[in-house]
Design a protein around this motif. Sequence first.
Motif, PDB file in Angstrom:
ATOM      1  N   THR A 207       0.841  -1.190   0.000  1.00 39.26           N
ATOM      2  CA  THR A 207       0.000   0.000   0.000  1.00 39.26           C
ATOM      3  C   THR A 207       0.885   1.253   0.000  1.00 39.26           C
ATOM      4  OG1 THR A 207      -0.100  -0.101   2.401  1.00 39.26           O
ATOM      5  CG2 THR A 207      -1.886  -1.166   1.184  1.00 39.26           C
ATOM      6  N   VAL A 208       0.243   2.407  -0.059  1.00 39.33           N
ATOM      7  CA  VAL A 208       1.007   3.648  -0.204  1.00 39.33           C
ATOM      8  C   VAL A 208       2.070   3.805   0.881  1.00 39.33           C
ATOM      9  CG1 VAL A 208       0.868   6.166  -0.192  1.00 39.33           C
ATOM     10  CG2 VAL A 208      -0.839   4.833  -1.438  1.00 39.33           C
ATOM     11  N   HIS A 209       1.706   3.613   2.132  1.00 36.48           N
ATOM     12  CA  HIS A 209       2.665   3.837   3.216  1.00 36.48           C
ATOM     13  C   HIS A 209       3.871   2.911   3.119  1.00 36.48           C
ATOM     14  CE1 HIS A 209       4.356   4.711   7.102  1.00 36.48           C
ATOM     15  NE2 HIS A 209       4.188   3.463   7.502  1.00 36.48           N
ATOM     16  N   LYS A 210       3.630   1.616   3.136  1.00 35.95           N
ATOM     17  CA  LYS A 210       4.731   0.650   3.084  1.00 35.95           C
ATOM     18  C   LYS A 210       5.435   0.686   1.736  1.00 35.95           C
ATOM     19  CE  LYS A 210       4.401  -1.577   7.102  1.00 35.95           C
ATOM     20  NZ  LYS A 210       5.506  -1.685   8.068  1.00 35.95           N
ATOM     21  N   GLY A 211       4.642   0.802   0.664  1.00 32.06           N
ATOM     22  CA  GLY A 211       5.209   0.764  -0.673  1.00 32.06           C
ATOM     23  C   GLY A 211       6.141   1.920  -0.965  1.00 32.06           C
ATOM     24  N   MET A 231      11.869   4.444 -13.763  1.00 35.82           N
ATOM     25  CA  MET A 231      11.481   3.929 -12.451  1.00 35.82           C
ATOM     26  C   MET A 231       9.968   3.878 -12.336  1.00 35.82           C
ATOM     27  SD  MET A 231      12.237   7.333 -10.122  1.00 35.82           S
ATOM     28  CE  MET A 231      11.071   6.921  -8.819  1.00 35.82           C
ATOM     29  N   ARG A 232       9.507   2.963 -11.479  1.00 31.02           N
ATOM     30  CA  ARG A 232       8.094   2.902 -11.124  1.00 31.02           C
ATOM     31  C   ARG A 232       7.966   2.599  -9.646  1.00 31.02           C
ATOM     32  NH1 ARG A 232       3.576  -1.807 -12.304  1.00 31.02           N
ATOM     33  NH2 ARG A 232       1.880  -0.759 -11.170  1.00 31.02           N
ATOM     34  N   VAL A 233       7.163   3.394  -8.960  1.00 34.70           N
ATOM     35  CA  VAL A 233       6.836   3.131  -7.561  1.00 34.70           C
ATOM     36  C   VAL A 233       5.566   2.286  -7.567  1.00 34.70           C
ATOM     37  CG1 VAL A 233       6.257   4.156  -5.338  1.00 34.70           C
ATOM     38  CG2 VAL A 233       7.870   5.307  -6.854  1.00 34.70           C
ATOM     39  N   SER A 234       5.707   0.977  -7.485  1.00 39.21           N
ATOM     40  CA  SER A 234       4.561   0.068  -7.571  1.00 39.21           C
ATOM     41  C   SER A 234       3.766   0.096  -6.271  1.00 39.21           C
ATOM     42  CB  SER A 234       5.044  -1.366  -7.845  1.00 39.21           C
ATOM     43  OG  SER A 234       5.723  -1.427  -9.073  1.00 39.21           O
ATOM     44  N   LEU A 235       2.509   0.505  -6.375  1.00 39.76           N
ATOM     45  CA  LEU A 235       1.674   0.638  -5.184  1.00 39.76           C
ATOM     46  C   LEU A 235       0.314  -0.018  -5.389  1.00 39.76           C
ATOM     47  CD1 LEU A 235       2.255   4.433  -4.417  1.00 39.76           C
ATOM     48  CD2 LEU A 235       3.361   2.491  -3.289  1.00 39.76           C
ATOM     49  N   THR A 236      -0.243  -0.547  -4.322  1.00 37.79           N
ATOM     50  CA  THR A 236      -1.626  -1.013  -4.340  1.00 37.79           C
ATOM     51  C   THR A 236      -2.493   0.216  -4.112  1.00 37.79           C
ATOM     52  OG1 THR A 236      -0.854  -3.083  -3.341  1.00 37.79           O
ATOM     53  CG2 THR A 236      -3.229  -2.704  -3.374  1.00 37.79           C
ATOM     54  N   ASP A 238      -4.242   3.951  -6.535  1.00 35.80           N
ATOM     55  CA  ASP A 238      -4.482   4.644  -7.797  1.00 35.80           C
ATOM     56  C   ASP A 238      -3.134   4.876  -8.478  1.00 35.80           C
ATOM     57  OD1 ASP A 238      -4.952   6.572  -9.805  1.00 35.80           O
ATOM     58  OD2 ASP A 238      -6.573   7.501  -8.673  1.00 35.80           O
ATOM     59  N   PRO A 239      -2.979   4.506  -9.761  1.00 30.72           N
ATOM     60  CA  PRO A 239      -1.704   4.714 -10.446  1.00 30.72           C
ATOM     61  C   PRO A 239      -1.196   6.153 -10.397  1.00 30.72           C
ATOM     62  CG  PRO A 239      -3.101   3.285 -11.753  1.00 30.72           C
ATOM     63  CD  PRO A 239      -3.943   3.772 -10.616  1.00 30.72           C
ATOM     64  N   VAL A 240      -2.096   7.107 -10.280  1.00 32.66           N
ATOM     65  CA  VAL A 240      -1.678   8.506 -10.165  1.00 32.66           C
ATOM     66  C   VAL A 240      -0.758   8.699  -8.960  1.00 32.66           C
ATOM     67  CG1 VAL A 240      -2.516  10.833  -9.611  1.00 32.66           C
ATOM     68  CG2 VAL A 240      -3.614   9.519 -11.434  1.00 32.66           C
TER      69      VAL A 240
END
Length: 353
Positions: A207-211, A231-236, A238-240
């Motif tokens: 999720t946003v916090h941990k990711g 680079m990509r910050v992969s998060l569970t 919204d892709p935004v």
Amino acid sequence: MERRKSKRVKIGDIYIGGNEKIAVQSMTNTDSADFDATYHQIKRLENVGCDIVRMTVPDIDAVKTVYKLKNSDIKIPIVADIHFDYKMAIEAANAGADKIRINPGNIGDESRVKAVVDVCFDKNIPIRIGVNSGSLEKNILAKYGRPSGEALAESALYHASLLEKFDFYNIILAVKSSRVADMIQANRILAEKTQYPLHLGVTEAGTVHKGVIKSAVGIGSLLLDGIGDTMRVSLTADPVEEIREGKAILSSIGISEDNGINIISCPTCGRTKIDLIGIANEFERRICDIKVNKKVDVAIMGCVVNGPGEAKECDIGIAGGIGEAVLFKKGEVIRKIDENRIIDELIEEIKRM
């Protein structure tokens, strides 16, 4: 910081690698067969500064979406993500995809790999080789005992050799793991052994916090070593959010070339007499869609002990008092602002800059 000298690769209308800026990517999470949903999500990503977008292409309906997107007003490059069906890679390339993402070992024998290579060569489309800890070959996994950094790097080099066998070198390597240390090690090995551009990311980061924490450590460590081209910050999420957090990582380590608002805020202490936490959070939320034509450093400080000093180093800032704040520009006091007007007046001043 000296940046690794990687090959320069063209993706659509942009270049990565070499001395080009580090591209921030995301991936759609809409149904790829749903053109409208996918189009609108990509437009949202464009609007927040996404440089490259990837979408899964599992079937011919998704290929049709690729074609329609490439004939729309979408400007950012589109990467077709292929997992097993080599025919979809060929169809996506013919539909106008700007890059093909495959794991060559997953699409079949050499004739199938060659078929994909041939169409990408003819159309000057790069291939991104994607390797992660869940897709390692059995022999490599047996050799190392687990999906370690060495194992991931060896797999990536093996897959690159499958393309090089057919004289194809228009390659980007992407090696990811949910274990930050393994991801860092794998990319450091590849940086030494190849000149291909490297795409950085911690897969399944959470999720946003941990990711964001995992991504900041993994991606940030490598960028500070001069390693990484996209680079990509992969998060569970919204892709935004991936784009916003990716740009925040670049900004925090001082290598972002993009215009935008950079917030410097104090952690608060007993001297703070205004709701600085609430002000900082609300200010951050409200500036998400504000466009500025330069980089603006904004200090949001709790009191005058550190406030004026920090604000002196920033373009603009506030330092809290009792129910009010002092507004600074380049360290010079402009005026006092009532606590209820701090955010509004700060934003108004930024827009006038």
